[in-house]
Design an enzyme around this catalytic site. Structure first.
Site, PDB file in Angstrom:
ATOM      1  N   HIS A 414       4.540  -6.215 -13.538  1.00  0.00           N
ATOM      2  CA  HIS A 414       5.206  -5.908 -12.273  1.00  0.00           C
ATOM      3  C   HIS A 414       6.264  -6.964 -11.992  1.00  0.00           C
ATOM      4  O   HIS A 414       6.262  -8.064 -12.552  1.00  0.00           O
ATOM      5  CB  HIS A 414       4.205  -5.800 -11.110  1.00  0.00           C
ATOM      6  N   CYS A 415       7.208  -6.611 -11.141  1.00  0.00           N
ATOM      7  CA  CYS A 415       8.198  -7.568 -10.643  1.00  0.00           C
ATOM      8  C   CYS A 415       8.113  -7.529  -9.128  1.00  0.00           C
ATOM      9  O   CYS A 415       7.104  -7.955  -8.569  1.00  0.00           O
ATOM     10  CB  CYS A 415       9.596  -7.249 -11.171  1.00  0.00           C
ATOM     11  N   SER A 416       9.109  -7.018  -8.453  1.00  0.00           N
ATOM     12  CA  SER A 416       9.032  -6.886  -7.005  1.00  0.00           C
ATOM     13  C   SER A 416       8.536  -5.493  -6.643  1.00  0.00           C
ATOM     14  O   SER A 416       7.393  -5.318  -6.269  1.00  0.00           O
ATOM     15  CB  SER A 416      10.399  -7.163  -6.371  1.00  0.00           C
TER      16      SER A 416
END
Length: 794
Positions: A414-416
């Site tokens: 995941h990132c944001s």
């Protein structure tokens, strides 16, 4: 034609790469067309014209125009009025006019057809009528989610794999930006999913995107959790992630050695267990150090999944300081005290704004391509940082692929909000792992699944509806400039004062917005951040469910409002998909016989991303495309490629896969030190961007750090995109403080915290610190981190 002030202009001079031709310019509702007839070919022996050449045409679709500059004739200059276009496919052209009024009319017409459409369904794709050979091809039928899950071994008849297909989102009411069908662990009910989704940004909870056929290990993806400054947690999210990491069976943890995938670039590839001579030393060392860091920080406590060698991983693609900054606004990253069964790795991949600026620096070196044949400044190219970013993304994908294929571990990415860097890492790691995705059909399925279905915001990132900020007028008469020109000039990239003033206004807007609803008030979140409830959920609060539901509802409403946005938000555009195609090109160039498609396929795919001739990339997610009836009203971009299939096939392709034969393994890993410029996509010759071979056979080129060196030099200290590793017990590298403290038996920023020797981890901590330095990840001082945080939160 109501937007066309002038439909045809004769005697227009067309300039490209310093060469000029004269012809006629036509303006249609969807294209700018320049026609010219080359002079007759002369028969040299008798000096007579042998035959007349056929007219030639250059077609430019309006959405592919990135910037348009009208340069009016100056009284003191002999230069005529001109219009310079920079296109998103890196075509640079200039049209010169003898009549200033006609030049203005053409400029105004281009501007009207480019950035005043107001709606996506006004784009060319909705009126395009295909011709042979693509007329009878049905590209929309190529991807079917159930068929792809079945290929991976997941269906109602194969529940023994530990996965099922949930229909909780068939109406897109649960998560508007997610696909209709979600693959989740069989042990998790839809009711648990409903609660777990409230803990993830935009209800993008962890779901499956890839299942390895040999060891049954998975790649899952999600958005960031809603941790916040209160340290919120979700029992359902923890239960879901534990179930994901428990889907593998112990009998599959250690398959027969003859069936285990090996990497031609890894020391594990050697049949005798030692590195082979042709492995680049820096790459082999970098991979080994990364794997050792993750394995040594793996938790010895908490629930066991299977196998001593397995180190299940949560990959946060963001720089650590960005993840910590998000915590201040109700978001953040997992608290590993609650996920003791996993290890978390920070990758330090920069956000969309950094990537956009990097590409703009590349463009600055090429922007005079219309008027001069001079090659680009290779030193300026190196300083753009573009190759560094491509190498970092590839390094992250390699890390994930090695964890799944070689360490037999599960990985959550995941990132944001999980639709930019997450899509890059997820798709590229699958490209490394699965030979199917390296075929033409498989690559199409990969793009449909991990980019289109999982909701990469193509509308926002690609700016299909353009912006008036990309249109400027130079040499405007005093008093003759209009308000549109002033606004355009304010945002001109060459105007530092304009940028400063614009940023000041945006900062003031964010400061005085009491509800903090301004998208511009937050720097990080990939330009993705939408309003969230200002009271993050807490399990200790009776109203935690309602508050998290409010956060999810705000996300859904904001996504719905995005659909009606009539113009492009310039700060949300970014070459995210372009980077993915560039990274794919690197893999193709380094492994020329492992891909069924060729370089031209990738280049034309990038062109049609922006041409808006097909409906495939329109809108931001699967839900919006379904509501707009894209499949019924437009043609698929895959019609174009499948109708001309032979043009995009790689003659060197070898489809045989055998993990026991070197060079034919299932697993393909990138060589970060061999990342190069994709010169073809920039319309340049290879030697102009990558240098020329020397007598010794090496290539002199500008390195990622801007220094000129040959390819056999500068391979000292290996670099890595991995910036930190964290578990519930310890951490190494640049990671956020646990429970707001530094020390307490925890390794932070490469320095040994208090208590390490007492609990027996001092030796391991020292080894990890040395490993971090070996990867070029020296610890940062507290003051340095504080300065980064201050910049991030401005």
């Amino acid at each position: 034609m109501e937007r066309t002030r002038i439909a045809r202009v004769d005697d227009v001079k067309f300039v490209r790469r310093g060469e000029q031709v004269e012809g006629t310019l036509h303006l249609t509702p969807h294209h700018l067309i320049f026609c010219h007839t080359p002079p007759p070919t002369v028969d040299e022996p008798n000096g007579h014209s042998s035959y007349r050449n056929k007219p030639r045409e250059l077609w430019i679709t309006y959405p592919i125009i990135q910037t348009c500059t009208l340069r009016l004739a100056h009284p003191a200059s002999r230069h005529p009025s001109s219009i310079r276009l920079r296109c998103r496919d890196f075509t640079f052209v200039c049209f010169c006019f003898s009549d200033e009024k006609k030049a203005r009319d053409v400029y105004d017409s281009i501007k009207a057809w480019t950035c005043k459409l107001g709606r996506v369904d006004k784009l060319y794709a909705f009126t395009y009528q295909p011709q042979a050979p693509e007329k009878d091809i049905h590209g929309w039928d190529l991807y079917d989610a159930r068929r792809e899950w079945k290929r991976q071994g997941i269906s109602e008849k194969h529940s023994d794999k530990g996965w099922r297909i949930s229909t909780i989102n068939t109406d897109y009411g649960f998560s508007p930006t997610y696909p209709a069908l979600l693959a989740v662990p069989s042990a998790i009910s839809d009711n648990t999913l409903n609660y777990a989704g409230r803990y993830r940004s935009r209800v993008r909870l962890p779901v499956l995107t890839y299942l390895h056929p040999v060891n049954n290990c998975s790649i899952t993806r999600s958005s960031q959790p809603l941790v916040g400054v209160r340290g919120n947690r979700s029992i359902q999210d923890e239960k879901l992630l534990l179930a994901i990491f428990s889907t593998s069976q112990s009998s599959q943890a250690s398959p027969d050695p003859s069936t285990r995938p090996r990497s031609p670039q890894s020391p594990r590839s050697s049949p005798h267990g030692s590195p082979t001579e042709d492995i680049p030393p820096s790459l082999a060392e970098s991979e080994t150090l990364e794997d050792q860091m993750i394995s040594r920080t793996a938790s010895d406590e908490g629930p066991k999944v299977y196998g001593a060698q397995q180190h299940n991983l949560i990959v946060d693609a963001r720089p650590t300081v960005n993840a910590l900054a998000m915590q201040a606004v109700g978001l953040g990253s997992e608290n590993m005290d609650n996920y003791r069964f996993a290890t978390k790795a920070y990758l330090g991949i920069d956000n969309i704004h950094v990537m956009r600026d990097s590409l703009n620096k590349v463009i600055d070196t090429l922007k005079e391509s219309d008027v001069t044949p001079m090659p680009p400044n290779r030193e300026a190219l190196a300083k753009s940082g573009w190759l560094k970013h491509i190498a970092g993304i590839l390094d992250g994908a390699s890390l994930i692929a090695r964890q799944v294929a070689l360490q037999h571990s599960h990985v959550l990415i995941h990132c944001s909000d999980g639709w930019d860097r997450t899509s890059q890492l997820s798709a590229l790691s699958q490209l490394c792992l699965d030979p199917y995705y390296r075929t033409l059909e498989g690559f199409i399925v990969l793009v449909e699944k991990d980019w289109l279905s999982f909701g990469h915001m193509f509308n926002h990132r690609s700016g299909f509806l353009s912006s008036e900020k990309w249109f400027t007028i130079e040499n405007e008469r005093i008093g003759g400039s209009d308000s549109n020109h002033q606004r355009a000039g304010l945002s001109n990239s060459s105007s530092g004062a304009g940028h400063a003033l614009e940023n000041a206004f945006l900062s003031a807007k964010g400061f005085f917005n009491k509800d903090n609803n301004s998208r511009e008030s937050f720097v990080e979140s990939d330009g993705e951040l939408q309003p969230y409830d200002q009271s993050p959920p807490s399990n200790n609060n009776k109203n935690s469910s309602s508050s998290t539901m409010a956060a999810g509802k705000a996300g859904k409403e904001s996504v719905a409002s995005d659909k009606t946005s009539p113009t492009t938000k310039v700060k949300e555009t970014s070459p995210v998909f372009h980077q993915f195609l560039d990274a794919t090109y690197q893999l193709l160039y380094q492994n020329p016989n492992r891909f069924e498609f060729n370089e031209r396929f990738l280049r034309r795919l990038l062109y049609h991303l922006y041409s808006c001739q097909y409906g495939t990339f329109l809108y931001n997610n699967e839900r919006e495309r379904a509501q707009a009836g894209v499949k019924q009203k437009t043609r698929s971009v895959w019609d174009y490629f499948l109708g001309r299939r032979e043009q995009f096939l790689n003659p060197q392709y070898e489809k045989t896969v055998d993990d026991n034969v070197r060079g034919m393994e299932r697993l393909v890993l990138p060589k970060g030190e061999e990342v190069r410029w994709w010169s073809e996509v920039f319309g340049r010759e290879d030697k102009e961007m990558n240098g020329v071979p020397t007598p010794s056979g090496n290539i002199i080129r500008s390195s990622r750090n801007g220094e000129n060196k040959s390819t056999d030099e500068g391979k000292g200290v290996p670099t890595s995109v991995l910036t930190g590793v964290e578990t519930a017990e310890q951490a190494v590298g640049a990671v956020p403080p646990i429970k707001g403290t530094v020390g307490n038996g925890v390794l932070r920023n490469g320095e040994l915290g208090d208590g390490e020797s007492e609990n027996g981890r001092g030796k391991i901590g020292s080894q990890l610190a040395a490993g971090m330095k070996g990867l070029g990840l020296g610890g940062k001082s507290r003051s340095s981190l504080e300065r980064e945080m201050e910049v991030e939160m401005q």
